[in-house]
Design a protein around this motif. Structure first.
Motif, PDB file in Angstrom:
ATOM      1  N   SER A 246       0.822  -1.216   0.000  1.00  0.00           N
ATOM      2  CA  SER A 246       0.000   0.000   0.000  1.00  0.00           C
ATOM      3  C   SER A 246       0.850   1.257   0.000  1.00  0.00           C
ATOM      4  O   SER A 246       0.454   2.291  -0.556  1.00  0.00           O
ATOM      5  CB  SER A 246      -0.928   0.002   1.224  1.00  0.00           C
ATOM      6  OG  SER A 246      -0.194   0.230   2.414  1.00  0.00           O
TER       7      SER A 246
ATOM      8  N   VAL B 197       2.238   1.444  -3.948  1.00  0.00           N
ATOM      9  CA  VAL B 197       1.357   1.559  -5.116  1.00  0.00           C
ATOM     10  C   VAL B 197       0.509   2.812  -5.003  1.00  0.00           C
ATOM     11  O   VAL B 197      -0.133   3.063  -3.978  1.00  0.00           O
ATOM     12  CB  VAL B 197       0.455   0.317  -5.242  1.00  0.00           C
ATOM     13  CG1 VAL B 197      -0.525   0.490  -6.392  1.00  0.00           C
ATOM     14  CG2 VAL B 197       1.307  -0.928  -5.456  1.00  0.00           C
ATOM     15  N   THR B 198       0.509   3.613  -6.051  1.00  0.00           N
ATOM     16  CA  THR B 198      -0.370   4.776  -6.162  1.00  0.00           C
ATOM     17  C   THR B 198      -1.587   4.366  -6.979  1.00  0.00           C
ATOM     18  O   THR B 198      -1.453   3.958  -8.134  1.00  0.00           O
ATOM     19  CB  THR B 198       0.341   5.951  -6.846  1.00  0.00           C
ATOM     20  OG1 THR B 198       1.508   6.274  -6.102  1.00  0.00           O
ATOM     21  CG2 THR B 198      -0.573   7.163  -6.909  1.00  0.00           C
ATOM     22  N   SER B 199      -2.753   4.448  -6.399  1.00  0.00           N
ATOM     23  CA  SER B 199      -3.953   3.940  -7.060  1.00  0.00           C
ATOM     24  C   SER B 199      -4.572   4.994  -7.967  1.00  0.00           C
ATOM     25  O   SER B 199      -4.634   6.176  -7.622  1.00  0.00           O
ATOM     26  CB  SER B 199      -4.980   3.479  -6.016  1.00  0.00           C
ATOM     27  OG  SER B 199      -5.326   4.548  -5.168  1.00  0.00           O
TER      28      SER B 199
ATOM     29  N   ALA C  11       0.306   5.386 -12.920  1.00  0.00           N
ATOM     30  CA  ALA C  11      -0.564   4.821 -11.880  1.00  0.00           C
ATOM     31  C   ALA C  11      -1.321   3.594 -12.386  1.00  0.00           C
ATOM     32  O   ALA C  11      -1.501   2.624 -11.636  1.00  0.00           O
ATOM     33  CB  ALA C  11      -1.550   5.887 -11.396  1.00  0.00           C
TER      34      ALA C  11
ATOM     35  N   ASP D  63      -1.204   0.016 -10.757  1.00  0.00           N
ATOM     36  CA  ASP D  63      -2.415  -0.682 -10.319  1.00  0.00           C
ATOM     37  C   ASP D  63      -2.470  -2.106 -10.869  1.00  0.00           C
ATOM     38  O   ASP D  63      -2.966  -3.024 -10.198  1.00  0.00           O
ATOM     39  CB  ASP D  63      -3.657   0.089 -10.759  1.00  0.00           C
ATOM     40  CG  ASP D  63      -3.981   1.235  -9.818  1.00  0.00           C
ATOM     41  OD1 ASP D  63      -3.408   1.267  -8.723  1.00  0.00           O
ATOM     42  OD2 ASP D  63      -4.797   2.092 -10.174  1.00  0.00           O
TER      43      ASP D  63
ATOM     44  N   GLY E 245      -0.410  -3.840  -8.539  1.00  0.00           N
ATOM     45  CA  GLY E 245      -0.998  -3.859  -7.211  1.00  0.00           C
ATOM     46  C   GLY E 245      -2.167  -4.820  -7.081  1.00  0.00           C
ATOM     47  O   GLY E 245      -2.339  -5.468  -6.033  1.00  0.00           O
ATOM     48  N   ILE E 246      -3.002  -4.933  -8.139  1.00  0.00           N
ATOM     49  CA  ILE E 246      -4.155  -5.845  -8.076  1.00  0.00           C
ATOM     50  C   ILE E 246      -3.692  -7.281  -7.892  1.00  0.00           C
ATOM     51  O   ILE E 246      -4.260  -8.046  -7.099  1.00  0.00           O
ATOM     52  CB  ILE E 246      -5.007  -5.691  -9.352  1.00  0.00           C
ATOM     53  CG1 ILE E 246      -5.750  -4.349  -9.328  1.00  0.00           C
ATOM     54  CG2 ILE E 246      -6.002  -6.831  -9.472  1.00  0.00           C
ATOM     55  CD1 ILE E 246      -6.544  -4.063 -10.579  1.00  0.00           C
TER      56      ILE E 246
ATOM     57  N   ASN F 295     -13.648  -5.022  -4.045  1.00  0.00           N
ATOM     58  CA  ASN F 295     -13.053  -5.652  -5.223  1.00  0.00           C
ATOM     59  C   ASN F 295     -14.099  -5.947  -6.293  1.00  0.00           C
ATOM     60  O   ASN F 295     -13.874  -5.713  -7.484  1.00  0.00           O
ATOM     61  CB  ASN F 295     -12.356  -6.951  -4.820  1.00  0.00           C
ATOM     62  CG  ASN F 295     -11.008  -6.702  -4.174  1.00  0.00           C
ATOM     63  OD1 ASN F 295     -10.464  -5.607  -4.271  1.00  0.00           O
ATOM     64  ND2 ASN F 295     -10.475  -7.713  -3.498  1.00  0.00           N
TER      65      ASN F 295
ATOM     66  N   ARG G 131      -2.186   9.988  -1.656  1.00  0.00           N
ATOM     67  CA  ARG G 131      -2.969   8.912  -1.068  1.00  0.00           C
ATOM     68  C   ARG G 131      -4.368   9.429  -0.738  1.00  0.00           C
ATOM     69  O   ARG G 131      -4.577  10.626  -0.609  1.00  0.00           O
ATOM     70  CB  ARG G 131      -2.298   8.380   0.213  1.00  0.00           C
ATOM     71  CG  ARG G 131      -0.917   7.782  -0.019  1.00  0.00           C
ATOM     72  CD  ARG G 131      -1.028   6.505  -0.841  1.00  0.00           C
ATOM     73  NE  ARG G 131       0.258   5.845  -1.030  1.00  0.00           N
ATOM     74  CZ  ARG G 131       1.052   6.024  -2.082  1.00  0.00           C
ATOM     75  NH1 ARG G 131       0.682   6.852  -3.042  1.00  0.00           N
ATOM     76  NH2 ARG G 131       2.187   5.371  -2.190  1.00  0.00           N
TER      77      ARG G 131
ATOM     78  N   VAL H 124      -8.767   5.015  -1.377  1.00  0.00           N
ATOM     79  CA  VAL H 124      -8.433   3.592  -1.470  1.00  0.00           C
ATOM     80  C   VAL H 124      -7.613   3.151  -0.259  1.00  0.00           C
ATOM     81  O   VAL H 124      -7.820   2.050   0.282  1.00  0.00           O
ATOM     82  CB  VAL H 124      -7.671   3.307  -2.777  1.00  0.00           C
ATOM     83  CG1 VAL H 124      -7.177   1.869  -2.812  1.00  0.00           C
ATOM     84  CG2 VAL H 124      -8.572   3.580  -3.981  1.00  0.00           C
ATOM     85  N   GLU H 125      -6.697   4.010   0.164  1.00  0.00           N
ATOM     86  CA  GLU H 125      -5.886   3.671   1.328  1.00  0.00           C
ATOM     87  C   GLU H 125      -6.754   3.538   2.582  1.00  0.00           C
ATOM     88  O   GLU H 125      -6.576   2.603   3.381  1.00  0.00           O
ATOM     89  CB  GLU H 125      -4.801   4.723   1.546  1.00  0.00           C
ATOM     90  CG  GLU H 125      -3.615   4.607   0.614  1.00  0.00           C
ATOM     91  CD  GLU H 125      -3.960   4.921  -0.834  1.00  0.00           C
ATOM     92  OE1 GLU H 125      -3.363   4.313  -1.733  1.00  0.00           O
ATOM     93  OE2 GLU H 125      -4.845   5.785  -1.069  1.00  0.00           O
TER      94      GLU H 125
END
Length: 845
Positions: free
Chosen positions: A219, A222-224, A250, A254, A257-258, A340, A431, A434-435
């Motif tokens: 977390s 990763v920048t969402s 990003a 992602d 990150g997923i 999700n 951030r 999502v965070e």
């Protein structure tokens, strides 16, 4: 009705955790765990187990279904009714968040910061600590409703973000984007994980697990996209060069990150029994297959069934929105994060029109303005137990610093300027929602308690609160547009190619723009290179798009603008003196000017032609139709354009074809109102090109101040030079007339223009916007003007009150670097016409 309510729990080290701030699902898990532990003690014959339960779960008797109060005049409080209390909480939370957003707006703070601070203030963390406020505003039954609304808000927020996200960018991204994205994920993950394992012995048991460390380090790395996109939109950087690069980076992050999230969830499921992890993966594969095959085909079928240009059926929209709740239910049932499912559902919906745009347009305002504030308002913070947070604090500091350096260093190695590299690094450190959703999910998974939750939320607020203003300070997307080289009609070398950017919002503007190009007299010696830019407001997509129809493949859902480009292309094919290049820009209205200026800058255009924000239908005399947002775009282009700009007010008469198949039509009569200054000189220079067209007759009227009052000597010399050159060149041309009018103030100026309108029919008025005009010529007209992009005189001749059906072309000459963009205030503008800036405008001879 009797229910248990937890007050204080043991630490995670004892197998329990804090639940006073937990979302309702986490509270349920903790309650169930404690009751099961107590029942085990009862079964083992341990005395005091029942008293142990009562000590931790004091019984509260509450009547849930109260009748509606008779009113305050009967001595009843409206807050005693659960329904009225929830309504009041909704209003209170939204108003508080809006006030904080208004107060923080001058500080360039993103919207998410205002919502998080508002949630902290309104919730149990600050105001909720007051006993009377908590009893009146935050009883447990109303908190349940508010928390449920907050969870639903997160679900629909992720759904909308999924619609906007475009993973096809992964096919078109360059090596630089991949290099920066991958490095920016790996470096902070490795460094923060190293700190975590070095301090692992002093961590709480739940946090010390490998799966927990992996979740937190990921977390931090990763920048969402769902966080970055709205923040860049708030900062008006979505269409800028750095904004587009950050968005692509990003999306790549992602995609990484997923997969990491899926691996983390599987590891967490397998901590108790490896069979659980297998069942988790099986259910995940089945659900993803169902979404990617069945749901995706259904969405494509809906798009196919919707006629071109028509909205999607309301039934389909309602069904999809209900599907968000179904997907949330399924993912939560299978042990996945509840957001999700909505995110994956949004990803398989085709973005843009008709389906994606309709869904976003109908739901985004409701979700973002009404429901999202609840997502931040009911989670308590600042509990006891801060002594064991030093390992987590070290991970957070190391993660953010390494994220900044992990993006900055590869950006510099890719030969990006330091200022731009630092801006990109700050963008990738943002951030937000999502965070927070992850932190809540970790509470459900027993990874963290209230103190770690508090630390993580505060770090999110601090990092984003610092990065947002720094980005605005470091990066000015308009800086490249202010160039030192002349790109004006007046200074354009003769017998060379003239490059024009022609902007179109709607099909109705095309005919007038074609006629303007025709009368501009392209020749073999001085051909035109036309860059047609169809401007479409970005709806249903999160990523701005610039489609080059000649060099790139474009998505079929955006081919509805083919009629516009085909008309311009057909015209260019009939004229060998024209080269045609078609573009389509999809961008937010606030940042659309960046696409226009960037296209003009990259192609070294001399002139940008903009349509006026009002449309005048042919068959409805005296009627005006406003184009939403177009005026703001025009004003920003006029302020930042790297070349000269013309604003065309097409009143319909200018849409008649200039040429027929067998020869020329009637002659058109144009009038130049020359009030002096750089813009007026640009208007006269452009009119001089039009005189080359044999179907155009031209009248130039120069306005002079009585006794030269208020004249700036340098401006007057430049005006005299250009007017003399023009008259010497066209003195023998019977289609050109020139005369001078002496006036004392604005009233006489307007009267003279009205007299010209009464004398003869005119097809097109050509005027300068305002630069360098003698203030005496406009005296008394300051408060009259309504439309900033036309200037005082342009606004007057374009108005319905003027009584002319002629179209209007307002010219503004390029503003060079160091002169600054034109001011918008009319009084300030008129008082500063005669300044040293005039010396920069030299006439060509």
């Amino acid at each position: 009705m009797v229910r248990g309510f937890p007050k204080l729990f043991e630490s995670p080290g004892e197998g329990f955790g804090w639940a006073s701030a937990w979302p309702w699902r986490g509270r349920q898990y903790y309650t169930r765990g404690l009751i099961q532990a107590a029942l085990v003690r009862v079964g083992q014959g341990q005395e005091g187990a029942v008293s142990h339960i009562h000590a931790r779960f004091p019984l509260i008797c509450r009547k849930y279904h109260r009748s509606h109060p008779l009113g305050i005049f009967f001595g009843e409080s409206p807050l005693d009714s659960p329904f009225l209390l929830v309504l009041f909480e909704i209003v209170f939370i939204i108003c508080t968040t809006s006030i904080i957003r208004f107060l923080l707006k001058p500080l360039k703070q993103p919207r998410v910061i205002s919502e998080m601070i508002g949630g902290i203030i309104v919730g149990p963390s600050i105001l909720g600590r007051n006993k009377k406020f908590a009893e009146a505003m935050l009883p447990d039954n109303s908190q349940f409703v508010v928390r449920t609304l907050g969870i639903m808000a997160f679900m629909y927020f992720m759904f909308i973000a999924g619609i906007k996200m475009d993973f096809t960018l992964l096919k078109r991204c360059g090596r630089k984007h991949v290099y920066i994205a991958v490095t920016g994920v790996i470096i902070p993950t490795v460094t923060s994980a190293a700190v975590a394992f070095l301090t692992r012995k002093s961590m709480d048991p739940g946090l010390a697990k490998v799966s927990s460390i992996g979740a937190i380090t990921t977390s931090l790395a990763v920048t969402s996209f769902p966080v970055l996109n709205p923040i860049l939109k708030d900062l008006n950087l979505l269409s800028s060069e750095m904004g587009r690069m950050a968005i692509v980076t990003a999306v790549i992050g992602d995609a990484i990150g997923i997969n990491i999230v899926i691996a983390f969830e599987a590891a967490k499921q397998g901590e108790g029994d490896s069979v659980d992890a297998v069942w988790y993966l099986i259910s995940l594969v089945i659900l993803l297959a169902f979404i990617c095959i069945a749901v995706r085909r259904t969405m494509l079928w809906i798009v196919h069934k919707t006629p071109v240009g028509k909205p999607v059926s309301q039934g389909y929209i309602v069904g999809i929105l209900l599907g968000v709740l179904v997907m949330g239910f399924l993912t939560d049932m299978f042990g996945m994060a509840i957001a999700n499912g909505p995110l994956w559902l949004g990803l398989v919906i085709p973005d843009g029109p008709p389906l994606g745009a309709t869904l976003v347009e109908r739901t985004e305002t409701l979700i973002m303005e009404i429901f999202m504030p609840f997502a931040f308002a009911v989670y308590a913070m600042f509990e006891f137990g801060w002594s064991g947070l030093s390992p987590l604090f070290g991970m957070i500091v190391t993660g953010y610093i390494s994220k900044l350096l992990g993006t900055l260093i590869p950006s510099l190695l890719c030969q990006m300027p330091f200022r731009d590299s630092l801006t990109l690094s700050l963008m990738m450190s943002l951030r937000g929602q999502v965070e927070l959703l992850l932190y809540i999910h970790w509470i459900d998974k027993l990874i963290i308690g209230v103190p770690p939750f508090t630390l993580l939320v505060l770090s999110t607020v601090v990092i984003t609160g610092i990065a947002g203003p720094l980005i605005s300070f470091l990066y000015d997307p308009t800086r490249p547009y202010m160039v030192n080289k002349r790109r004006t009609i007046q200074h354009h070398p003769p017998d060379t190619e003239l490059r024009l950017v022609v902007c179109v919002h709607e099909e109705e503007s095309v005919a007038g723009l074609i006629n303007l190009l025709e009368v501009s007299c392209p020749t073999v010696d001085s051909p035109f290179s036309i860059y047609s830019l169809h401007l479409i407001e970005l709806i249903g997509r999160g990523i701005p798009l610039l489609v080059d129809y000649e060099n790139e493949e474009h998505s079929p859902e955006y081919t509805n603008d083919d009629a516009i480009h085909n008309a311009l292309k057909l015209y260019s094919e009939t004229r060998g003196e024209l080269k045609f290049n078609a573009f389509t820009a999809l961008a937010p209205m606030r940042s659309m000017y960046q696409n226009i200026c960037e296209l003009a800058l990259d192609n070294k255009a001399t002139l940008i032609i903009l349509p006026f924000h009002k449309e005048y239908p042919n068959n409805l005399e005296g009627t005006q139709i406003l184009r939403r947002g177009v005026q703001s775009v025009n004003i920003k282009v006029l302020s930042h354009a790297p070349c000269s700009v013309g604003v065309l007010v097409d009143k319909g008469n200018f849409r008649n074809p200039m040429h027929a198949a067998g020869g020329s039509m009637r002659r058109h009569h144009f009038v130049v109102l020359f009030l002096g200054g750089a813009d007026a000189r640009e208007a006269l220079a452009y009119a001089d090109r039009m005189v080359g067209n044999v179907d155009v007759s031209l009248t130039v009227i120069r306005f002079l101040s009585f006794n030269h009052e208020g004249d700036d000597e340098m401006e007057k010399k430049l005006d005299d030079g250009l007017v003399t050159w023009f008259w010497v060149k066209n003195e023998s041309n019977e289609r050109v007339r020139y005369r001078e009018v002496v006036v004392r103030n604005g009233a006489e100026t307007v009267a003279s223009i009205q007299a010209v309108n009464d004398e003869a029919y005119c097809d097109l008025w050509i005027v300068g916007r305002y630069q360098g005009i003698n203030g005496k010529l406009l005296e008394g007209l300051e408060a009259w003007s309504e439309d900033n992009e036309l200037g005082v005189i342009g606004d007057y001749v374009a108005s319905i009150d003027f009584g002319s059906t002629a179209s209007v072309l307002v010219m503004q000459q390029q503003v060079l670097r160091g002169q600054g963009p034109p001011k918008l205030g009319w009084k300030k503008r008129l008082s500063s016409f005669n300044n040293s800036r005039s010396s920069m405008f030299l006439c060509s001879s």
